[in-house]
Write a protein that holds these residues in place. Structure first.
Motif, short mmCIF file in Angstrom:
data_model
loop_
_atom_site.label_atom_id
_atom_site.label_comp_id
_atom_site.label_asym_id
_atom_site.label_seq_id
_atom_site.Cartn_x
_atom_site.Cartn_y
_atom_site.Cartn_z
N GLU A 435 0.89 -1.39 -0.12
CA GLU A 435 -0.02 0.18 0.03
C GLU A 435 0.98 1.21 -0.09
O GLU A 435 0.43 2.11 -0.60
CB GLU A 435 -1.02 0.14 1.37
CG GLU A 435 -2.09 -0.99 1.08
CD GLU A 435 -2.87 -0.89 2.42
OE1 GLU A 435 -2.58 -0.18 3.23
OE2 GLU A 435 -3.91 -1.62 2.28
N VAL A 436 2.01 1.23 0.44
CA VAL A 436 3.01 2.41 0.69
C VAL A 436 3.63 2.33 -0.73
O VAL A 436 3.84 3.68 -1.25
CB VAL A 436 3.92 2.49 1.74
CG1 VAL A 436 4.97 3.12 1.62
CG2 VAL A 436 3.21 2.30 3.13
N ASN A 437 4.13 1.26 -1.30
CA ASN A 437 4.98 1.22 -2.48
C ASN A 437 4.67 -0.10 -3.07
O ASN A 437 5.02 -1.25 -2.76
CB ASN A 437 6.52 1.28 -1.93
CG ASN A 437 7.18 1.39 -3.38
OD1 ASN A 437 6.96 1.75 -4.34
ND2 ASN A 437 8.79 0.79 -3.09
N SER A 438 3.99 0.16 -4.33
CA SER A 438 3.62 -0.93 -5.22
C SER A 438 4.59 -1.14 -6.41
O SER A 438 4.65 -2.03 -7.15
CB SER A 438 2.34 -0.85 -5.91
OG SER A 438 2.25 0.47 -6.59
N ASN A 439 5.69 -0.19 -6.38
CA ASN A 439 6.87 -0.30 -7.44
C ASN A 439 7.92 -1.43 -7.05
O ASN A 439 9.09 -1.08 -6.77
CB ASN A 439 7.37 1.06 -7.69
CG ASN A 439 8.24 1.20 -8.79
OD1 ASN A 439 7.93 0.35 -9.86
ND2 ASN A 439 9.20 2.20 -8.83
#
Length: 822
Positions: A435-439
């Motif tokens: 949710e914070v970083n999907s990369n």
């Protein structure tokens, strides 16, 4: 009204009354004198009148003269007396100079003497009737009163009375003042002084009522002063407690706003130390029997340290803070500097010269022992009041409750985000991170035929195997800080790597995991267990975990040990994806990525004014591959930046000796890639291409980091480069970019240009874009100009240049006629 002023008013009133009496007396005396004078004159005049009549009847003129001359001598009130027979000319006078003169009009009738003499008149006349030669004659007797003698005497009398009145006033006023001073003013002054000073010693006065008043007021004001002191004390205490209440309110707000225990305790300690009555504060928690400092105010730094062990609770029975924890009650030490005992926490107090020390237990609830202490150094040597202590204890209870709540929350979070079997982060933990970083890239590791291990050896052995395999994977990633390991339910593990890991490195690592798992024997309770795994991999996307699950399922179906998810109509297996990866890597190594050039034509002169460089892949058989087939996958495989650098360098090599500018497309990711930006700048400087390069920024890619894009533009504009926005008008088109990025050119998107002949809305929109660009001093280029009708329309609208197949197609070679044209 003050008593002195009252005395002056009384004295002045007395003087006015005395003056009035003296003046009245003077007026009466003056009237009596004038009446006496009048009566005397009347007698003298009547006598003169009779004498003159006899003298006239005797016809003795000399006798008349003698009578008149004798009158002023006998009566000093008269200056002269004259006689006129005809009322016009003076015939006889006591003063020779008046004989023969006319009778003046100043003479007043003598019968008005009683009235006019009070108005200071001095000339009077009276008729004299006599018989001469048998005839009755009316003569006129003229009298001139001696005004200097008469009125001078009156002035003497007035002066006498004035002096007398002044003496009476002075003596009376002074006597009155002394009496008032002695009997009234001085006693009242003493009463006032006693009342003001609240002096219990009163004096006896001549007037009994004043003595009683003195005593009454002195006692009353003494009581009022005592009440005032009590009120001031109560006010100061109230303000002090109010400040504590404000501190309590602020800390209660911190209990809500704080994110964790450390933030809560730090903010609470600093806020307590800001109270005017306190000097410093630190908070310690019970850690397995040791009291350890977890937070301290800034004023405590240098004397006490975070993490410092203050005491052992069981070993230091005489330490007040240990007693606070054991007994569960607050401990107050007054006059701290004079204390003979010495403890670690007293070091600060001795340097800061604090008055007293208060340790308050941190209680979570009444049924549990305290979890720590709040320690406050107070400026007051007498400690704290009961009300203050009660508020501090309530505040400490709130802090203790909040600390316990944070601990329970952290424990619950740990339970929710950690696998209870292996101690590894679980699926929920991975979801939170995504949710914070999907990369990121996610790989799901599935242990094949794990159910057989449970069936053959039992669930206990199966669980221990999962723990052992988790430890084995942990060791494999121990030196790879960019990779995190998670334990999913059942026989699944997950690896997550961030964007900094290249695809080839991660694929090699996964292949090593598969290979080494096959070769490793896991000994569980003297049982040798061999295992194999399949891995599903998914690249950066908002649904990366879902895609990884699909890839893992596909791996089982297709019997591939590693399956990579592709967001395309067909799914490629691992070999197919690796094949594309190898094709791109091979093309890079063999320099088969080349720029094609699409001319841009001036709409007025139809001359080529610049080129746009477009990437193409030349296959080994000579086939040309368009970028839409390899750009997306090159981005996922972290190869896109290499292609951008190749395009910049090859374009600069071709145009270094040309006089025509060339534009190169850059994505927002390119602009924010610091390593790539440095490399592009160095290439441009090496080939001296700063004034020939135009960077086209793809507008359809959402520009979220305007600041980063602006820094890139400013940096390369300083070496002569220019900038354009590509595909302007497509997607989320935003005029705000023109102002924020300060570009030189905009290329109007082909989706608008190609419909300009038939779609009036598109034509209006393009017209507005062109007009706005002209107002801002920005050049415009129309894309997809495919025929003459479109060309004539964009020219009519006022667009400066065109690009499309109506003029030229992209080519690997430049047009020979444009080399001399800019």
């Amino acid at each position: 009204m003050r008593i002195q002023k009252f005395g002056i008013i009384c004295t002045t009133s007395f003087a006015i009354i005395a003056t009035f009496v003296a003046l009245t007396f003077y007026v009466n005396e003056r009237r009596l004198i004038l009446q006496t004078l009048r009566d005397d004159l009347q007698r003298n005049i009547y006598q003169i009148d009779d004498d003159i009549k006899h003298a006239i009847q005797s016809n003795n003129q000399n006798e008349i003269q003698r009578i008149l001359e004798l009158a002023p001598v006998l009566n000093k009130n008269i200056v002269n007396v004259s006689f006129s027979k005809d009322h016009h000319v003076i015939d006889v006078s006591s003063t020779n100079t008046l004989k023969g003169t006319l009778v003046s009009r100043d003479y007043i009738e003598f019968n008005h003497l009683q009235r006019d003499i009070f108005d200071s008149h001095s000339y009077f006349k009276t008729p004299v009737t006599y018989y001469e030669n048998g005839k009755k004659v009316d003569g006129l007797l003229l009298i001139n009163i001696n005004d200097n003698y008469v009125f001078g005497r009156l002035n003497q009398v007035a002066l006498f009375y004035i002096v007398l009145v002044l003496l009476i006033i002075v003596l009376g006023a002074y006597t009155c003042y002394l009496m008032m001073r002695q009997l009234i003013i001085r006693p009242l002054e003493q009463v006032t002084i006693h009342a003001r000073d609240a002096n219990a010693i009163t004096e006896e006065h001549f007037i009994t009522e004043l003595s009683e008043l003195d005593n009454t007021l002195t006692v009353s004001f003494e009581k009022l002063k005592d009440q005032k002191d009590e009120l001031l004390y109560s006010l100061n205490e109230t303000l002090y407690l109010q400040e504590i209440l404000k501190t309590v309110a602020d800390i209660n707000h911190l209990l809500i706003a704080s994110e964790n225990i450390t933030e809560l305790l730090d903010n609470s300690a600093n806020r307590l130390a800001k109270h005017s009555g306190y000097n410093s504060c630190w908070i310690a928690l019970d850690q397995s029997g040791d009291l350890v400092v977890e937070a301290l105010s800034k004023s405590s730094e240098g004397y006490i340290k975070l993490g410092q062990k203050m005491a052992n609770i069981l070993a230091n029975h005489d330490d007040p803070i240990c007693q606070t924890l054991v007994i569960g009650k607050s401990n107050i030490i007054t006059e701290l500097r004079s204390s003979k005992t010495f403890h670690t926490w007293q070091v600060f107090s001795k340097h800061a010269r604090d008055g007293s020390f208060i340790s308050i237990p941190l209680v979570t609830n009444i049924h549990q022992k305290p979890i720590g202490v709040v320690c406050i150094y107070s400026n007051n040597q007498g400690g704290v009041t009961d009300k203050e202590l009660s508020m501090l204890e309530e505040l400490a209870g709130d802090i203790g409750f909040a600390v316990n709540a944070f601990r329970q929350r952290d424990e619950l979070k740990h339970q929710l985000t950690t696998c209870h079997l292996t101690g590894l982060p679980n699926r929920m933990s991975l979801v939170d991170n995504l949710e914070v970083n999907s990369n990121v890239t996610v790989a799901l590791i599935n242990i094949e035929r794990f159910s057989e291990i449970n069936d053959v050896y039992g669930i206990d052995v199966g669980d221990k195997f999962l723990v052992e395999y988790g430890n084995w994977l942990t060791n494999k990633i121990a030196d790879k800080t960019e990779i995190m390991l998670y334990k999913f339910p059942g026989d699944l593990y997950a690896l997550m790597t961030n964007a900094s890991t290249s695809i080839d490195e991660f694929c090699e690592f996964l292949e090593a995991i598969v290979s080494e798992t096959d070769k490793t024997s896991f000994i569980i309770q003297d049982i040798e267990i061999l295992a194999s795994v399949t891995i599903g991999v998914a690249w950066s996307s908002k649904r990366v975990l879902e895609h990884a699950v699909q890839a893992s399922k596909q791996a089982k179906v297709s019997r591939n040990r590693i399956q990579i998810y592709e967001n395309m109509p067909h799914r490629h297996n691992f070999s197919g994806n690796i094949s594309w990866y190898k094709r791109i890597k091979s093309a890079i190594a063999e320099s088969r990525f080349v720029p094609y050039f699409h001319p841009i034509v001036d709409n007025i002169t139809k001359k080529i004014i610049k080129y746009e460089a477009l990437i193409r892949l030349i296959e080994p058989d000579g086939k040309v591959t368009s970028p839409h087939e390899f750009l997306d996958i090159s981005k996922k495989m972290r190869l896109y930046s290499q292609l951008t650098a190749i395009m910049v360098e090859k374009t600069c090599v071709i145009f270094k000796d040309k006089n025509v500018p060339v534009s190169i497309n850059l994505s927002i990711q390119d602009l924010l890639n610091n390593e790539l930006v440095d490399k592009i700048e160095q290439i441009i400087l090496d080939y001296h291409m700063g004034n020939k390069i135009v960077f086209e920024i793809l507008e359809t890619e959402n520009i979220a980091n305007y600041e980063g894009a602006k820094q890139f533009i400013d940096r390369f504009r300083s070496i002569g480069c220019r900038f354009a926005i590509d595909d302007f008008g497509a997607g989320y088109s935003n005029f705000e970019q023109l102002l924020k990025l300060n570009v030189d050119t905009i290329k109007i998107d082909g989706s608008l240009i190609k419909n300009i002949k038939h779609d009036m809305t598109a034509r209006i929109f393009v017209s507005h874009i062109s007009a706005l660009a002209r107002e801002l001093g920005i050049k415009t280029i129309a894309e997809y100009v495919s025929d003459q009708d479109i060309y004539l329309l964009v020219k009519e609208i006022g667009i400066g240049a065109s690009q499309g197949y109506y003029f030229y197609e992209p080519s690997i070679n430049l047009k020979p006629e444009d080399e001399a044209k800019l």
